[in-house]
Design a protein around this motif. Structure first.
Motif, PDB file in Angstrom:
ATOM      1  N   VAL A  91       1.003  -1.448  -0.029  1.00 52.13           N
ATOM      2  CA  VAL A  91      -0.679  -0.149  -0.186  1.00 52.13           C
ATOM      3  C   VAL A  91       0.874   1.369   0.122  1.00 52.13           C
ATOM      4  N   GLU A  92       1.829   1.551   0.932  1.00 51.41           N
ATOM      5  CA  GLU A  92       2.563   2.422   1.013  1.00 51.41           C
ATOM      6  C   GLU A  92       3.267   2.711  -0.071  1.00 51.41           C
ATOM      7  N   MET A 118      -5.414   0.684   7.055  1.00 58.88           N
ATOM      8  CA  MET A 118      -4.669   1.492   5.798  1.00 58.88           C
ATOM      9  C   MET A 118      -5.514   2.758   6.551  1.00 58.88           C
ATOM     10  N   ALA A 119      -7.155   2.112   5.961  1.00 60.67           N
ATOM     11  CA  ALA A 119      -7.872   3.692   5.544  1.00 60.67           C
ATOM     12  C   ALA A 119      -7.904   4.439   6.940  1.00 60.67           C
ATOM     13  N   ARG A 120      -6.745   4.194   7.891  1.00 57.34           N
ATOM     14  CA  ARG A 120      -6.496   5.351   9.017  1.00 57.34           C
ATOM     15  C   ARG A 120      -5.536   5.724   8.875  1.00 57.34           C
ATOM     16  N   ALA A 121      -4.749   5.055   8.103  1.00 59.06           N
ATOM     17  CA  ALA A 121      -2.687   5.986   7.284  1.00 59.06           C
ATOM     18  C   ALA A 121      -3.225   6.626   6.639  1.00 59.06           C
ATOM     19  N   TYR A 122      -4.207   6.234   5.045  1.00 56.99           N
ATOM     20  CA  TYR A 122      -4.404   7.068   4.118  1.00 56.99           C
ATOM     21  C   TYR A 122      -5.796   7.392   4.054  1.00 56.99           C
ATOM     22  N   GLU A 123      -6.414   8.500   4.713  1.00 57.14           N
ATOM     23  CA  GLU A 123      -7.883   8.869   4.643  1.00 57.14           C
ATOM     24  C   GLU A 123      -8.132   9.228   3.091  1.00 57.14           C
ATOM     25  N   GLY A 124      -9.366   8.515   3.048  1.00 56.37           N
ATOM     26  CA  GLY A 124     -10.069   8.740   0.916  1.00 56.37           C
ATOM     27  C   GLY A 124      -9.109   8.084   0.218  1.00 56.37           C
ATOM     28  N   GLY A 125      -7.796   7.214   1.055  1.00 51.97           N
ATOM     29  CA  GLY A 125      -7.138   6.461  -0.567  1.00 51.97           C
ATOM     30  C   GLY A 125      -7.710   4.742  -0.352  1.00 51.97           C
ATOM     31  N   ILE A 126      -8.617   4.503   0.322  1.00 48.19           N
ATOM     32  CA  ILE A 126      -9.281   2.925   0.609  1.00 48.19           C
ATOM     33  C   ILE A 126      -9.779   2.177  -0.184  1.00 48.19           C
ATOM     34  N   VAL A 127      -9.914   1.734  -1.378  1.00 54.87           N
ATOM     35  CA  VAL A 127     -11.357   1.187  -1.989  1.00 54.87           C
ATOM     36  C   VAL A 127     -11.340  -0.234  -1.550  1.00 54.87           C
TER      37      VAL A 127
END
Length: 243
Positions: A91-92, A118-127
């Motif tokens: 992901v990173e 991952m949703a917390r780490a990358y706000e708006g970035g995980i589907v």
């Protein structure tokens, strides 16, 4: 309200392909230059692109990395990537290369806490990909079918901060049967998470009908074979979705 049209580039062996019902043995090759295809979509007005590493979905790790990197460099808009992304490092790595959103499928079923992290780490970035065969979640490149109903899978992530759910009716994917609009809208109505439709889009009627349900939570639609076969004009589809 408008919805997003995501033209799709599926990668197998570095080539642009489309599968029938997710079957790797039923692949149609549409080109051997994925970055050039991405440029064509951009020239037609696409601001979003959906890319899948099909080999990676089965391997559980990136296989078509060089092709994806070439697409990232050639496409000026937002790139959404899926296929075998099951670790924090993966992901990173993709976000560091410029991917706008990462699609997580199998790991969302097997390790939901990973998705939450991952949703917390990358706000708006995980589907979260919710792929379905007969209403049940399919995993590992759609090769396996779980005993988890689609709606239950979606509800697991309502408070997780994921950007969207990507719903695919595997039985229609790549067959030009028409999108399963009823099931897609039903899912959107049962969750607070925006839903992206995928699987079976055959023409403008699908785009039009889905756009009518933007207020129900339909965020966008992914289309592939209809574009490659010339049944759907991308510029026209984007214009219709924006009305």
């Amino acid at each position: 309200m408008s919805i997003i049209v995501f033209p799709a580039i599926d990668l197998k062996g570095g080539q642009v392909v489309r599968l029938a019902e997710g079957d790797m043995d039923r692949a149609t090759v549409y080109g051997d230059d994925p970055s050039a295809q991405a440029q064509l979509f951009a020239e037609a007005g696409a601001q979003h692109l959906h890319v899948v590493d099909l080999d990676g979905a089965f391997a559980g790790e990136a296989v078509n990395r060089s092709a994806v990197e070439a697409i990232i460099k050639s496409f000026p808009g937002y790139l959404q990537l899926g296929g075998g992304i099951r670790t924090r490092e993966a992901v990173e790595g993709w976000f560091n290369l410029g991917v706008a959103r990462v699609v997580i499928g199998t790991a969302a079923l097997t390790d939901p806490e990973f998705v939450r992290d991952m949703a917390r780490a990358y706000e708006g970035g995980i589907v979260v990909a919710v792929d379905a065969r007969d209403g049940m979640v399919a995993t590992h490149g759609w090769a396996d079918v779980s005993d988890v109903p689609v709606a239950d899978m979606a509800r697991r992530f309502e408070d997780a901060g994921v950007a969207s759910l990507l719903f695919t009716d595997v039985g229609r994917d790549g067959l030009l049967k028409g999108c399963n609009i009823d099931a897609t809208v039903a899912l959107a109505r049962t969750t607070d998470i925006p839903v992206i439709a995928s699987g079976g889009v055959k023409g403008l009627d699908d785009i039009h009908l889905l756009s009518l349900h933007a207020e129900d939570g339909i965020e966008g639609v992914i289309t592939g074979r209809a574009l490659y076969d010339g049944r759907l004009d991308l510029a026209t589809a984007i214009a219709m979705a924006s009305r």
